[in-house]
Design a protein around this motif. Sequence first.
Motif, PDB file in Angstrom:
ATOM      1  N   SER A 189     -12.037  -0.854  -2.145  1.00  0.00           N
ATOM      2  CA  SER A 189     -11.911  -0.413  -2.987  1.00  0.00           C
ATOM      3  C   SER A 189     -13.436  -0.570  -3.898  1.00  0.00           C
ATOM      4  O   SER A 189     -13.836  -1.766  -4.012  1.00  0.00           O
ATOM      5  CB  SER A 189     -10.784  -0.915  -4.104  1.00  0.00           C
ATOM      6  OG  SER A 189     -11.057  -2.087  -4.519  1.00  0.00           O
ATOM      7  N   MET A 293     -10.523  -9.809  -1.726  1.00  0.00           N
ATOM      8  CA  MET A 293      -8.908  -9.614  -1.350  1.00  0.00           C
ATOM      9  C   MET A 293      -8.241 -10.608  -1.157  1.00  0.00           C
ATOM     10  O   MET A 293      -6.489 -10.605  -1.855  1.00  0.00           O
ATOM     11  CB  MET A 293      -8.655  -8.403  -1.270  1.00  0.00           C
ATOM     12  CG  MET A 293      -9.878  -6.852  -1.081  1.00  0.00           C
ATOM     13  SD  MET A 293      -8.791  -6.177  -3.563  1.00  0.00           S
ATOM     14  CE  MET A 293      -7.581  -6.018  -3.065  1.00  0.00           C
ATOM     15  N   ALA A 345      -1.187  -3.796  -4.124  1.00  0.00           N
ATOM     16  CA  ALA A 345      -2.404  -3.122  -3.637  1.00  0.00           C
ATOM     17  C   ALA A 345      -3.232  -2.225  -2.572  1.00  0.00           C
ATOM     18  O   ALA A 345      -3.608  -1.442  -2.280  1.00  0.00           O
ATOM     19  CB  ALA A 345      -3.446  -4.185  -4.416  1.00  0.00           C
ATOM     20  N   ARG A 346      -2.597  -3.146  -1.210  1.00  0.00           N
ATOM     21  CA  ARG A 346      -2.983  -2.868  -0.138  1.00  0.00           C
ATOM     22  C   ARG A 346      -2.533  -1.734   0.252  1.00  0.00           C
ATOM     23  O   ARG A 346      -2.749  -1.318   1.855  1.00  0.00           O
ATOM     24  CB  ARG A 346      -3.737  -3.488   0.468  1.00  0.00           C
ATOM     25  CG  ARG A 346      -4.475  -4.663   0.341  1.00  0.00           C
ATOM     26  CD  ARG A 346      -4.911  -6.005   1.036  1.00  0.00           C
ATOM     27  NE  ARG A 346      -5.393  -5.029   2.213  1.00  0.00           N
ATOM     28  CZ  ARG A 346      -5.549  -6.259   3.735  1.00  0.00           C
ATOM     29  NH1 ARG A 346      -3.983  -7.285   3.089  1.00  0.00           N
ATOM     30  NH2 ARG A 346      -6.162  -6.184   4.071  1.00  0.00           N
ATOM     31  N   ARG A 356      -3.169   4.196  -3.760  1.00  0.00           N
ATOM     32  CA  ARG A 356      -3.762   3.094  -3.587  1.00  0.00           C
ATOM     33  C   ARG A 356      -5.017   2.420  -4.733  1.00  0.00           C
ATOM     34  O   ARG A 356      -5.091   1.541  -4.951  1.00  0.00           O
ATOM     35  CB  ARG A 356      -4.306   2.848  -2.583  1.00  0.00           C
ATOM     36  CG  ARG A 356      -3.304   3.207  -0.561  1.00  0.00           C
ATOM     37  CD  ARG A 356      -4.455   2.684   0.340  1.00  0.00           C
ATOM     38  NE  ARG A 356      -4.905   1.232   0.390  1.00  0.00           N
ATOM     39  CZ  ARG A 356      -6.443   0.838   0.946  1.00  0.00           C
ATOM     40  NH1 ARG A 356      -7.553   1.927   1.097  1.00  0.00           N
ATOM     41  NH2 ARG A 356      -6.554  -0.359   1.751  1.00  0.00           N
ATOM     42  N   ARG A 359      -2.557   2.219  -7.532  1.00  0.00           N
ATOM     43  CA  ARG A 359      -2.374   1.092  -7.620  1.00  0.00           C
ATOM     44  C   ARG A 359      -3.543  -0.514  -8.144  1.00  0.00           C
ATOM     45  O   ARG A 359      -2.733  -1.454  -8.555  1.00  0.00           O
ATOM     46  CB  ARG A 359      -1.317   1.061  -6.567  1.00  0.00           C
ATOM     47  CG  ARG A 359       0.441   1.552  -5.982  1.00  0.00           C
ATOM     48  CD  ARG A 359       0.782   1.190  -5.149  1.00  0.00           C
ATOM     49  NE  ARG A 359      -0.337   1.031  -3.654  1.00  0.00           N
ATOM     50  CZ  ARG A 359      -0.400   1.772  -3.110  1.00  0.00           C
ATOM     51  NH1 ARG A 359       0.104   2.851  -3.150  1.00  0.00           N
ATOM     52  NH2 ARG A 359      -1.071   1.380  -1.768  1.00  0.00           N
ATOM     53  N   GLN A 360      -4.024  -0.250  -7.797  1.00  0.00           N
ATOM     54  CA  GLN A 360      -5.378  -1.214  -7.457  1.00  0.00           C
ATOM     55  C   GLN A 360      -5.951  -1.241  -9.052  1.00  0.00           C
ATOM     56  O   GLN A 360      -5.814  -2.686  -9.324  1.00  0.00           O
ATOM     57  CB  GLN A 360      -6.943  -0.807  -6.692  1.00  0.00           C
ATOM     58  CG  GLN A 360      -5.810  -1.409  -5.071  1.00  0.00           C
ATOM     59  CD  GLN A 360      -7.275  -0.413  -4.525  1.00  0.00           C
ATOM     60  OE1 GLN A 360      -8.377  -0.186  -4.634  1.00  0.00           O
ATOM     61  NE2 GLN A 360      -7.108  -0.736  -3.072  1.00  0.00           N
ATOM     62  N   ARG A 361      -6.560  -0.298  -9.544  1.00  0.00           N
ATOM     63  CA  ARG A 361      -6.302   0.020 -11.004  1.00  0.00           C
ATOM     64  C   ARG A 361      -5.745  -1.155 -11.640  1.00  0.00           C
ATOM     65  O   ARG A 361      -5.742  -1.463 -12.637  1.00  0.00           O
ATOM     66  CB  ARG A 361      -6.699   1.101 -10.917  1.00  0.00           C
ATOM     67  CG  ARG A 361      -6.789   1.485 -13.427  1.00  0.00           C
ATOM     68  CD  ARG A 361      -7.528   3.032 -13.434  1.00  0.00           C
ATOM     69  NE  ARG A 361      -7.624   3.137 -14.341  1.00  0.00           N
ATOM     70  CZ  ARG A 361      -7.727   4.071 -15.294  1.00  0.00           C
ATOM     71  NH1 ARG A 361      -7.557   5.295 -14.370  1.00  0.00           N
ATOM     72  NH2 ARG A 361      -7.299   4.364 -16.085  1.00  0.00           N
ATOM     73  N   GLN A 362      -4.195  -0.225 -11.529  1.00  0.00           N
ATOM     74  CA  GLN A 362      -2.854  -0.805 -11.946  1.00  0.00           C
ATOM     75  C   GLN A 362      -2.727  -2.096 -11.738  1.00  0.00           C
ATOM     76  O   GLN A 362      -2.658  -3.410 -13.089  1.00  0.00           O
ATOM     77  CB  GLN A 362      -2.038  -0.170 -11.536  1.00  0.00           C
ATOM     78  CG  GLN A 362      -0.328   0.077 -12.535  1.00  0.00           C
ATOM     79  CD  GLN A 362       0.614   0.419 -11.830  1.00  0.00           C
ATOM     80  OE1 GLN A 362       0.901  -0.171 -10.832  1.00  0.00           O
ATOM     81  NE2 GLN A 362       2.045  -0.524 -12.406  1.00  0.00           N
ATOM     82  N   LEU A 363      -2.845  -2.957 -10.707  1.00  0.00           N
ATOM     83  CA  LEU A 363      -2.937  -4.280 -10.934  1.00  0.00           C
ATOM     84  C   LEU A 363      -3.846  -4.779 -11.539  1.00  0.00           C
ATOM     85  O   LEU A 363      -3.679  -6.078 -12.266  1.00  0.00           O
ATOM     86  CB  LEU A 363      -3.021  -4.910  -9.259  1.00  0.00           C
ATOM     87  CG  LEU A 363      -3.544  -6.501  -9.006  1.00  0.00           C
ATOM     88  CD1 LEU A 363      -1.845  -6.413  -9.602  1.00  0.00           C
ATOM     89  CD2 LEU A 363      -3.096  -6.483  -7.671  1.00  0.00           C
ATOM     90  N   GLN A 364      -5.806  -4.322 -11.414  1.00  0.00           N
ATOM     91  CA  GLN A 364      -6.579  -5.234 -12.026  1.00  0.00           C
ATOM     92  C   GLN A 364      -5.977  -5.275 -13.642  1.00  0.00           C
ATOM     93  O   GLN A 364      -6.724  -6.379 -14.537  1.00  0.00           O
ATOM     94  CB  GLN A 364      -7.817  -4.328 -12.321  1.00  0.00           C
ATOM     95  CG  GLN A 364      -8.156  -4.291 -10.314  1.00  0.00           C
ATOM     96  CD  GLN A 364      -9.161  -3.205 -10.180  1.00  0.00           C
ATOM     97  OE1 GLN A 364      -9.632  -2.635 -11.010  1.00  0.00           O
ATOM     98  NE2 GLN A 364      -9.944  -3.096  -8.947  1.00  0.00           N
TER      99      GLN A 364
END
Length: 454
Positions: A189, A293, A345-346, A356, A359-364
Motif C-alpha cells: 500500500s 505488514m 487488510a491484504r 483493499r 480496508r487498509q485505510r479503515q484499519l489504520q
Amino acid sequence: MSQITNPIRYPDTGSTQTMTKRAWWLVVLNVALPGSVQVLAGNRRLGRFGLGATLAFVALAIVTLVVYKLWPEVFLSIFTSNLGLWAAALALAFYAVVWLMLTLDTLRLVRLVRAGPRARPIIAVLTTAVMVLVCGTAGYGAYVATTASGFLSDVFVAGPTEPPVDGRYNVLLLGGDAGADRDGLRPDSISVVSVDATTGQATMISLPRNLEDVPFSAGSALGALYPDGYGAIDGCDTDACILNSIYTEGEIKRPFLYPDAVAQGSSPGIEATKEAAQGITGLEIQYFVLIDMQGFSDLVDALGGVDIDVQSRVPVHKDESFTSVAFWFEPGMQHMDGYHALWFARSRHGTSDYDRINRQRQLQEALLAQASPANVLTQFQGVAKAGREVVKTDVPQGMLGYFVNLASKTKTLPIEGVALTPDNGVDPENPDYANITALIDAALAPPATDAPAQ
C-alpha cells in the motif's frame, strides 16, 4: 513537659488506644506528606531530607502540568528527547527509593506491637500496599521512560528538521509486503498523508499500486532515466512497470542512484518511491514512514487487537497464494487479532485493489483511534518491541514533540480522503496525471470564504 506536649514523639507506650491512634496518624502522614513522620517522630535529618524531596517532586509535577497545559509542544519536545526521558527516569527512580526508605522507617516508628491486636494487620497491610503501589508505579514509570528512549533512538533518526511546504507536511506512508515469492520488499500500500501544519487537518491520498507510466519529480534520478514515465518507452528493469515495482527498481536494480539514502535513514527503494509519489501528486514530501505488514500483526496484538466495522464480506485466505478461502469476515463489528487484521487488510479473493485500499485505510484509522495513551502505556513493552520491527522512518527525533502535538489535533478531526478510482476518472492502465493532480489540489485547497461586502 516535652513528653506531655509531644505525644507523637513521646507517646504513652503503655496505652494501646494511644498507640493505635498514633499508628494511624503516622501512616496517614506518610502518605499525605512523606518525610513529615520522621520530622515529628523520628530522625529529623532524614525527615527534612524526605520533606525536601517530596516538596521538590510536587513542585516539579505542578510545573510539568502547567507546561503541558500552556505549552504542550514544549512538554512533548522534552519528553520525546533522550535527555528528557532519562531525566524523568532518574527522578522517578530516586523518588521510589526515597518513598521506600521513608515508608519502611514509618513502619518502624509505628511500633505495631504496641498497637491494638485488630489494628496491627490492617495497618501493616495497608502501609505495605500503598508502598508497593507508589514505588511500583514510580519504578514502572522509570522503566517506561528508559525503554521509550531506546525505542525512539532505534526508530527515529538524528537529523535536521524540515519546514512545512505551503503550510503542509506531506508524509509518504508505505505498507511493506515482503512475500517469499518476491525479490525483496514491495510496497503493498502506498499513500501520501498531507497534514495542515496549523490545524492538523489530514488528507490521505491512496495511490493505486498498479498505476502505469508513473511520472517522477523534477530533477529526480529515475526521472532522468524515465523522462516519459516509468517504463513508458522501453520498459523497465522489473517484471511489471507499475508503481509498487519502483521500490524494487531503486532498492535492487539501481541502488547506486541513491548513494546517500542509507546514511540519511532511508533506503534507495524508499527514495525512488518518494520521487514517484511526488511526481504523481505534485507535492513535496518531507518524510516517509514504512510499516512492515507482517510486523504490523505483532503491533495489533500488543495493543490487544482492533475493532473493525466490516462493511461487506471479506475472505481470509488459506495461504499466500490468495486463491482459496479459509473463512469469511461477515459484515458488522469484528474484534481482530493481528493475524486476522493483516488478512483483512491484504485479502484479494473477489476484491479489487480499491477495496483493499479502503480496508487498509479503515484499519489504520481504527488502530490510531484505539491506541490511547493508557492502552499504549499498559502494553508498552510489547508495543515498543513490535514498533522496532514495524516502523522505519526518517522523521527526526527532534520533530516528535511538534508532530505528536499536531497529531492530537488531527485525532479530533475527520480524515479526508482523495479517491484515485475509476469513478473519479483514474484508469491505472492509462492514467491522466493532470486529472490526478487536479483532484489532489482541489482536496487540499482551503475552503472558500465569502468576499467582504463593499
